[in-house]
Every structure is written in C-alpha cells, then in structure tokens.
Design an enzyme around this catalytic site. Sequence first.
Site, PDB file in Angstrom:
ATOM      1  CD  GLU A  86       4.297 105.086  14.442  1.00  0.00           C
ATOM      2  OE1 GLU A  86       3.868 106.261  14.429  1.00  0.00           O
ATOM      3  OE2 GLU A  86       4.092 104.264  13.526  1.00  0.00           O
ATOM      4  CG  ASP A 136      -2.335 109.791   6.585  1.00  0.00           C
ATOM      5  OD1 ASP A 136      -3.116 109.856   5.613  1.00  0.00           O
ATOM      6  OD2 ASP A 136      -2.552 110.336   7.683  1.00  0.00           O
ATOM      7  CG  ASP A 172      -6.051 100.597   2.314  1.00  0.00           C
ATOM      8  OD1 ASP A 172      -5.290 101.599   2.361  1.00  0.00           O
ATOM      9  OD2 ASP A 172      -6.993 100.432   3.097  1.00  0.00           O
ATOM     10  CD  GLU A 210      -2.321  93.357   3.976  1.00  0.00           C
ATOM     11  OE1 GLU A 210      -2.256  92.751   2.895  1.00  0.00           O
ATOM     12  OE2 GLU A 210      -1.420  93.309   4.840  1.00  0.00           O
TER      13      GLU A 210
END
Length: 230
Positions: A86, A136, A172, A210
């Site tokens: 990250e 992203d 999503d 999520e």
Amino acid sequence: MENTDESFYRTIKTFVLRQGRMTEGQLRDYEELSGKWCLPFANQMLNFTDIFQNTNPVVIEIGFGMGQATAIIAEQNPDKNYIGIEVHRPGVGRLLGEIKTRELKNLFIIQFDALEVLEKMIPDSSVSAFHIFFPDPWPKKKHHKRRLVQRPRTDLFAKKLAAGGYICMATDWEPYAEFALDELTNTAGLKNRYDGFAEKQTWRPETKFEAKGINAERVIRELVFEKVEN
C-alpha cells in the site's frame, strides 16, 4: 490507438498518492511499528524464509486500503504468510495497529508501488495468491490505462505466481469487472476457476469499499484465476 507496449504500461501509475491526514493513533503506530513490520523497498529479491522464519505459502495483497480485512484474513490463517502492499500512510498506520492489537506474526507491509515491488523484490513462481480487493476502477476511458488488472500487468502476476496459485479480484464497478475478466482470460498461464464471474468467496471479509458499493446498490463481482502448468 492504445499503446500496448510493456514499457509504456510500466511508467503509468495505477494510483494517485493522496496525502490523507493520519489520526494520532495511526501516526503513533506508524512511528512505533513501521521499523519492525514494514519491509523497505530495495532492488533485491526477498527471501521469504528469512522474513517469516518458516516456509509457509505467501499471499500478497495489493492496495489493502485501511487494512482491516487484511488483518482478519491473516489472523484466521496462521499457516500462511502475508505481505500487504500500500502507498498511503494512513492505511499503513492503521494496519500496523491491527498487527499489534491482534499480535500477528505472519503479516508484513511494503509501502511502495506494487508493480515495482513485484518486478524488483518478488521471486518468480513464489507467490501462492494475489488478493486485489476493490482496486481503483478508473472509470473514465482516458484513465483506463491506469487500471491495475490488465495486460501486460497481469502477465507479471502470472510470472510471480507458483503453479496452482491464484489471483482473487473483487470490484463493485461492473465495467471494470467485465474488462478484468477479459484481460485475465487472455493472460497466458492463467485459467478461470469458474465459468465467468466467481461465486462469493466466503473467506473474504467485507471491506469498507465493498460496504459503500452495497449501500449504493452496486453488484459485487469476483474473479478467481489460477496459475496452470504450461
């Protein structure tokens, strides 16, 4: 015409480095714990046995956000080793706090560009799984080149996976899910474990992103592709 040259894609960042504000707790944990649980970026291959003091399978999560799901998975699977990659300091600080609170011994962090980490630090055929949860989606067409899950980047994932290892992606954003399905399907050495999108992976905890997607009534799509012998 899109530029498909591999060197071109290696120069395009898949993230934007946002200077998010750290809470006092995140900053404290970052300063106290990063020296122990963060692996510095280096142009040198990692020796997983030296790092974890065992030969358990190694799972790499790319872009763990605030890291809560990462910590839960590591805690529930002490027989596996985890590396979370990250770039955002607040998320790194938060996950460091989770490592301390949960007394985890099987999770390390690398705070750097994941693609460079894979190229320079991760041995070929050494990774048992890649977890990519809610990356992203870069929805604008002009930004599609920034998407993480696309060739030739997926070729790099396949190169680093051990035989039988897998990539699990969740998103999503339906257009990205369809795009990633096509890109992974066309990646040499990878085979879909399902006929199209995967069923819900029950071992995967719900993430913050999520929950936002579900609240917005977006469909969660998952992909699971496995490294196969040539």
